[in-house]
Design a protein around this motif. Structure first.
Motif, PDB file in Angstrom:
ATOM      1  N   GLN A 504      67.487  34.168  41.770  1.00 62.08           N
ATOM      2  CA  GLN A 504      66.972  33.335  42.845  1.00 62.08           C
ATOM      3  C   GLN A 504      66.652  34.159  44.089  1.00 62.08           C
ATOM      4  N   ASN A 505      65.758  35.126  43.896  1.00 67.75           N
ATOM      5  CA  ASN A 505      65.374  35.989  45.010  1.00 67.75           C
ATOM      6  C   ASN A 505      64.708  35.170  46.105  1.00 67.75           C
ATOM      7  N   THR A 506      65.010  35.537  47.325  1.00 69.05           N
ATOM      8  CA  THR A 506      64.462  34.864  48.493  1.00 69.05           C
ATOM      9  C   THR A 506      63.820  35.885  49.412  1.00 69.05           C
ATOM     10  N   GLU A 507      62.607  35.580  49.838  1.00 68.70           N
ATOM     11  CA  GLU A 507      61.912  36.474  50.760  1.00 68.70           C
ATOM     12  C   GLU A 507      61.576  35.687  52.008  1.00 68.70           C
ATOM     13  N   SER A 508      61.953  36.206  53.151  1.00 69.26           N
ATOM     14  CA  SER A 508      61.742  35.530  54.423  1.00 69.26           C
ATOM     15  C   SER A 508      60.708  36.289  55.239  1.00 69.26           C
ATOM     16  N   MET A 509      59.783  35.543  55.828  1.00 72.48           N
ATOM     17  CA  MET A 509      58.734  36.112  56.671  1.00 72.48           C
ATOM     18  C   MET A 509      58.750  35.401  58.014  1.00 72.48           C
ATOM     19  N   PRO A 510      58.704  36.136  59.114  1.00 78.73           N
ATOM     20  CA  PRO A 510      58.806  35.522  60.451  1.00 78.73           C
ATOM     21  C   PRO A 510      57.510  34.851  60.876  1.00 78.73           C
ATOM     22  N   LEU A 511      57.661  33.861  61.744  1.00 77.12           N
ATOM     23  CA  LEU A 511      56.536  33.165  62.358  1.00 77.12           C
ATOM     24  C   LEU A 511      56.583  33.361  63.867  1.00 77.12           C
ATOM     25  N   SER A 512      55.438  33.107  64.508  1.00 80.50           N
ATOM     26  CA  SER A 512      55.367  33.262  65.958  1.00 80.50           C
ATOM     27  C   SER A 512      55.990  32.088  66.695  1.00 80.50           C
ATOM     28  N   SER A 513      56.160  30.959  65.996  1.00 81.67           N
ATOM     29  CA  SER A 513      56.738  29.774  66.613  1.00 81.67           C
ATOM     30  C   SER A 513      57.338  28.903  65.506  1.00 81.67           C
ATOM     31  N   GLU A 514      57.808  27.736  65.889  1.00 85.43           N
ATOM     32  CA  GLU A 514      58.435  26.833  64.926  1.00 85.43           C
ATOM     33  C   GLU A 514      57.403  26.389  63.881  1.00 85.43           C
ATOM     34  N   GLY A 515      57.787  26.456  62.607  1.00 85.96           N
ATOM     35  CA  GLY A 515      56.914  26.014  61.531  1.00 85.96           C
ATOM     36  C   GLY A 515      56.941  24.508  61.383  1.00 85.96           C
ATOM     37  N   LEU A 516      55.760  23.904  61.267  1.00 88.57           N
ATOM     38  CA  LEU A 516      55.648  22.452  61.186  1.00 88.57           C
ATOM     39  C   LEU A 516      55.278  21.970  59.790  1.00 88.57           C
ATOM     40  N   THR A 517      54.431  22.699  59.077  1.00 89.48           N
ATOM     41  CA  THR A 517      54.022  22.309  57.734  1.00 89.48           C
ATOM     42  C   THR A 517      53.371  23.497  57.058  1.00 89.48           C
ATOM     43  N   LEU A 518      53.217  23.414  55.738  1.00 92.83           N
ATOM     44  CA  LEU A 518      52.568  24.495  54.996  1.00 92.83           C
ATOM     45  C   LEU A 518      51.848  23.915  53.786  1.00 92.83           C
ATOM     46  N   ALA A 519      50.978  24.746  53.198  1.00 94.01           N
ATOM     47  CA  ALA A 519      50.226  24.344  52.011  1.00 94.01           C
ATOM     48  C   ALA A 519      49.911  25.582  51.192  1.00 94.01           C
ATOM     49  N   PHE A 520      49.968  25.451  49.864  1.00 96.55           N
ATOM     50  CA  PHE A 520      49.605  26.520  48.928  1.00 96.55           C
ATOM     51  C   PHE A 520      48.120  26.443  48.617  1.00 96.55           C
ATOM     52  N   ARG A 521      47.506  27.617  48.462  1.00 99.44           N
ATOM     53  CA  ARG A 521      46.154  27.663  47.939  1.00 99.44           C
ATOM     54  C   ARG A 521      46.193  27.287  46.465  1.00 99.44           C
ATOM     55  N   PRO A 522      45.140  26.652  45.899  1.00102.23           N
ATOM     56  CA  PRO A 522      45.196  26.194  44.499  1.00102.23           C
ATOM     57  C   PRO A 522      45.534  27.282  43.495  1.00102.23           C
ATOM     58  N   ASP A 523      45.181  28.561  43.765  1.00105.33           N
ATOM     59  CA  ASP A 523      45.534  29.632  42.829  1.00105.33           C
ATOM     60  C   ASP A 523      46.926  30.182  43.058  1.00105.33           C
ATOM     61  N   GLY A 524      47.612  29.716  44.097  1.00101.79           N
ATOM     62  CA  GLY A 524      48.982  30.128  44.351  1.00101.79           C
ATOM     63  C   GLY A 524      49.149  31.481  44.991  1.00101.79           C
ATOM     64  N   LEU A 525      48.080  32.140  45.416  1.00100.83           N
ATOM     65  CA  LEU A 525      48.172  33.496  45.965  1.00100.83           C
ATOM     66  C   LEU A 525      48.258  33.510  47.485  1.00100.83           C
ATOM     67  N   GLU A 526      48.165  32.368  48.133  1.00101.51           N
ATOM     68  CA  GLU A 526      48.179  32.342  49.591  1.00101.51           C
ATOM     69  C   GLU A 526      48.842  31.075  50.083  1.00101.51           C
ATOM     70  N   VAL A 527      49.506  31.189  51.222  1.00102.84           N
ATOM     71  CA  VAL A 527      50.155  30.062  51.875  1.00102.84           C
ATOM     72  C   VAL A 527      49.656  29.982  53.309  1.00102.84           C
ATOM     73  N   CYS A 528      49.315  28.771  53.739  1.00 97.94           N
ATOM     74  CA  CYS A 528      48.908  28.517  55.116  1.00 97.94           C
ATOM     75  C   CYS A 528      50.009  27.735  55.811  1.00 97.94           C
ATOM     76  N   VAL A 529      50.427  28.213  56.995  1.00 95.21           N
ATOM     77  CA  VAL A 529      51.521  27.600  57.744  1.00 95.21           C
ATOM     78  C   VAL A 529      51.009  27.222  59.129  1.00 95.21           C
ATOM     79  N   ALA A 530      51.271  25.995  59.548  1.00 95.82           N
ATOM     80  CA  ALA A 530      50.941  25.539  60.895  1.00 95.82           C
ATOM     81  C   ALA A 530      52.179  25.628  61.763  1.00 95.82           C
ATOM     82  N   THR A 531      52.034  26.199  62.964  1.00 93.09           N
ATOM     83  CA  THR A 531      53.174  26.406  63.857  1.00 93.09           C
ATOM     84  C   THR A 531      52.993  25.626  65.144  1.00 93.09           C
ATOM     85  N   LEU A 532      54.080  25.541  65.900  1.00 97.35           N
ATOM     86  CA  LEU A 532      54.102  24.706  67.096  1.00 97.35           C
ATOM     87  C   LEU A 532      53.218  25.244  68.209  1.00 97.35           C
TER      88      LEU A 532
END
Length: 864
Positions: A504-532
């Motif tokens: 159960q490896n976990t990888e953490s990546m920092p954001l510039s502000s509080e994360g509000l929501t996210l979505a995966f690209r249909p091919d699973g190779l990219e994630v889009c995150v909306a921040t405050l």
């Protein structure tokens, strides 16, 4: 990817305020939905919303009797739109400058009478054939009432009209001056007179007041008045020659209730009255015999209407957002629709795009058919606001997460809640993710800061993923099925979990502000995150690195609120997206938030492609960039003052203020709080042809499918319906069909289509231009459907076979995009045909077996 999405429909909201009105044919019902107008076809069970918006919520709807497609809508401030419903064309604007209580077209459609305070104005109806500089021309203004006029009713001839008012009286006016005629006054009520009606022979007038009194006025010839020469001989002036008197008084004996609305059908002589208690009464006039009395709900009935034939009665309840059509003869509902009682929080599409599900603050989960616009199923298992809904990628299963601490799974075949997932300790779930196989479901909490994972088959809790230090606001599984789970939180981080591996490896990546929501690209190779801070951040899930960022604060900046102390540009600092979604091809990102806009971004170029304005309704906060200084007084903004101008129209329960200080939403919220224009959730359809936004105005659906009913391309002066029919009669089937398609006349298309000879079908289809394939497929599907009652089943199947044989490759290449809606319509028509054929076959088989058995039994009996 195309970005030319146009407004298509409003789901989730069926009625808000104003009056409902049946169309002239009685098969359609017009219902105001905020500042838009929805049309419900009660025969075909479909609905659509016109793309036009008024400045404020619609208060009155009027339909022309002579032109059934001509509709006038008036908002709360008196701004009106004249619309041709069939063409979906806006014909004229008009400002009546005062709130309009009622508006009615004359029987011939040439005049329009509207209330104007204690006066009545009659305007000439604009021509639909000639373009005019000033389409509305004032005919006359009528005075005589001492308080606001509430209703207008025209006589059958159109020479007289009856008005009722708050001054407890009714007046009879003539359209044009008549020698010796003076307006007649009807007094005797002890409360505001809501409506007045003429009987079919116009020898009786009925008036209904708010206190539940119904007065019957009988007339006789007024022989004591000297009329002009020839005036008395005109039978069209009979109403004006009549001396009216009270023949009888009737009362609706309902304690502590008021009459809120009424309507009358002259053909059947039936009166229907709605009360503030949710009860309605149907009476036969003039005997006042009660036919039916039924309680619809505990809230007051805001509007009532009877269709022209008198068979159906429509009801609208403003507080419940409920729309009903009741058939009194069979005592059954023709239509029963209701939206969410409070705000709509989330939306999700099924895999075929035909169904959308919404969850709201009222704890209900509703399924909406995107084609018909109707709610098909409502689940009321949750006891708190629903925060997220998701469909399983495989199978007919729906998941919902709620603030009540449960995640529920619904079977969409049996329509039941077959599994409920809970946590060891009570928490509130604010995010949800479903594994592509549908075997695992995860939910993130807002108070325990953990992510819970359950098995759908067993319902057992598999794992609790800990690591976040703030509410888990976004969850998503890799759509490709790799088992990767992405989560974001207010702790300014994005985490990638390999949940199906032992480590159960976990990888953490920092954001510039509080994360509000996210979505995966249909091919699973990219994630889009909306921040405050109003940014969209993109991460590469394969290598775990940050690939780009877009600053979107100016794009999502909301408008001015009435109680804002700063300008709009200073409010942009707190603007952020709260919902993001990738397009079907992964090239674009759709984002929405606490603002009146939905934005579409190109991921590769990092640019804004298009921005849609959700609503132009000025009664919502955030729809204006600047406030109107003329509305600001010494006491503050006029819009924020509760003047209680309609205090007499409020019931005792509505006058009591039960709100709690500081509460902004829910059952104990402040009623003076203005709703804000925003989109809480945006989602793309899996087909890529449409997207939906769960907004304050309802579930807004925008589509790429052509919504226009008239396309002037390829037209000339010689292309007319007469020329198309002549070509069809002469045997030029292809020329006639193309002409009908270019004119975009459904009736003409069906006529030319049915006239094509059977042996010419393949030749016509072979020469058909590809641009008309979708239209022809839709035409065949409509004619093949049992609702069209067309007897030429083999003829329609021949068209389908030719279309698929000769243009199959073209249709298959775009089956998931351009031709997806029409192919679904074809499939539904074929399924209906198959079911009907199977039913007929079973009945014939049973009849033959019965006859054979009876014959065999008779032979055996004769032999014995």
């Amino acid at each position: 990817m195309k970005s030319s999405f146009q407004f298509a429909n409003v789901c989730g909201t069926v009625y808000q305020q104003g009056n409902i009105h049946f169309a002239g044919d009685g098969n359609s019902l017009y219902s105001p939905v905020g500042n838009r107008l929805s049309v419900f076809n009660l025969v075909q069970n479909t609905s659509y919303t016109l793309p036009f918006e008024t400045r404020k919520p619609i208060a009155r709807v009027a339909v022309s009797p002579s032109n059934l497609n001509l509709v006038l809508v008036v908002d709360e401030e008196g701004h009106a739109l004249l619309i041709n419903v069939a063409r979906k064309a806006l014909l004229a604007h008009m400002n009546f400058k005062l709130p309009v209580r009622d508006a009615q077209f004359s029987p011939n459609g040439q005049f329009l009478a509207v209330t104007h305070g204690n006066q009545v104005q009659v305007w000439r109806t604009p021509s639909i054939f000639v373009r005019e500089f000033a389409p509305f021309v004032l005919h006359r203004t009528y005075v005589g009432h001492f308080d606001d006029v509430l209703s207008i009713t025209w006589s059958r001839t159109g020479r007289f009209f009856l008005t009722t008012s708050k001054d407890m009286s009714a007046h009879l006016f003539s359209l044009d001056p008549i020698d010796g005629f003076r307006p007649k006054t009807f007094t005797g009520h002890r409360d505001s007179v809501l409506r007045g009606f003429f009987s079919l022979d116009e020898k009786t007038i009925y008036t209904v007041s708010r206190d539940g009194a119904c007065l019957v006025w009988q007339g006789k010839d007024d022989e004591d008045v000297a009329w002009g020469e020839g005036v008395a001989d005109d039978p069209q002036n009979t109403v004006g020659f009549t001396r009216w008197g009270v023949a009888s008084r009737h009362y609706f004996h309902q304690l502590n209730t008021q009459v809120t609305c009424a309507d009358f059908n002259p053909g059947t002589s039936r009166l229907v009255v709605g009360f503030s208690s949710g009860l309605f009464s149907l009476r036969d006039m003039p005997d006042f015999t009660e036919v039916h009395a039924l309680s619809i709900s505990q809230e007051k009935i805001t509007s009532v209407a009877i269709n022209p034939s008198g068979e159906w009665i429509g009801f609208g309840a403003q507080r419940l957002g409920q729309l009903l059509v009741w058939e009194w003869a069979s005592e059954s509902y023709i239509l029963k629709q209701q939206g969410h009682f409070y705000d709509m929080n989330t939306v999700a599409f099924a895999q075929d795009g035909q169904m959308a599900v919404t969850g709201g603050d009222d704890g209900k989960v509703k399924l909406w058919n995107t084609n018909s616009g109707f709610c098909t199923v409502t689940f009321s298992d949750h006891s708190a606001p629903v925060t997220c809904v998701e469909f399983a990628k495989q199978g007919q299963v729906l998941f919902s997460a709620s603030m009540d601490g449960t995640v529920r799974a619904y079977d969409l075949i049996r329509y039941r809640n077959f599994r409920t997932f809970t946590s060891p300790t009570p928490v509130q779930f604010v995010s949800l993710a479903v594994e592509p196989s549908g075997e695992v479901v995860c939910a993130g909490s807002s108070d325990a800061f953990d992510t819970y994972m359950w098995s759908v088959q067993t319902g057992k809790l598999l794992e609790i993923l800990s690591g976040h230090e703030a509410p888990v606001t976004g969850l998503a599984f890799d759509p490709s099925g790799s088992g990767l789970l992405a989560s974001t939180s207010w702790d300014r981080s994005v985490r990638l979990w390999e949940v199906f591996r032992r480590s159960q490896n976990t990888e953490s990546m920092p954001l510039s502000s509080e994360g509000l929501t996210l979505a995966f690209r249909p091919d699973g190779l990219e994630v889009c995150v909306a921040t405050l801070d109003g940014q969209l951040s993109f991460f590469d899930t394969k290598h775990g690195r940050h690939t780009g960022v877009m600053d979107c604060r100016r794009d999502i900046a909301s408008g001015r609120h009435l109680d804002d102390k700063v300008q709009r540009r200073n409010n942009a600092a707190g603007s952020a997206f709260t919902s993001v979604c990738y397009s079907a091809d992964g090239s674009c990102v759709l984002a929405g938030g606490n603002a009146n806009f939905v934005c579409l971004y190109d991921v590769r170029e990092r640019v804004l492609l298009k921005r849609w304005t959700l609503s132009l309704n000025l009664s919502l906060d955030g729809t204006q960039d600047r406030l109107d200084s003329r509305q600001v007084t010494e006491a503050g903004n006029v819009e924020l003052l509760d003047d209680r101008s309609d205090e007499d129209e409020l019931t005792l329960a509505e006058r009591v203020d039960r709100s709690l200080p500081g509460v902004q939403r829910g059952a104990l919220s402040k009623r003076s709080t203005r709703p804000q224009a925003r989109s809480k959730c945006v989602r793309f359809s899996p087909t890529g042809r449409s997207w939906a936004a769960a907004s304050t105005s309802g579930l807004l659906i925008y589509s790429l499918d052509e919504q226009a009913t008239f396309d002037p391309s390829d037209l000339d002066l010689e292309l007319t319906p007469q020329a198309v029919r002549a070509a069809s009669l002469q045997g030029h089937a292809l020329v006639a069909l193309l002409g009908a398609l270019r004119l975009n006349d459904p009736a003409l298309e069906a006529e030319v289509y049915e006239r094509t000879k059977r042996h010419e079908v393949s030749l016509v289809v072979q020469q058909l231009p590809p641009m008309y394939l979708s239209r022809v497929l839709g035409l065949v599907a409509a004619r093949l459907h049992p609702s069209s009652q067309s007897p030429h089943v083999e003829f329609h199947l021949s068209w389908l076979m030719s279309l698929f044989q000769l243009h199959g490759e073209t249709i298959r290449a775009q089956s998931a995009t351009t031709y997806a809606p029409v192919l679904r319509a074809v499939q539904m028509a074929l399924n209906e045909l198959r079911a009907n054929v199977k039913t007929t076959t079973d009945q014939n088989t049973a009849s033959i077996l019965y006859i054979w058995n009876a014959f065999a039994h008779r032979q055996i009996s004769e032999t014995i």
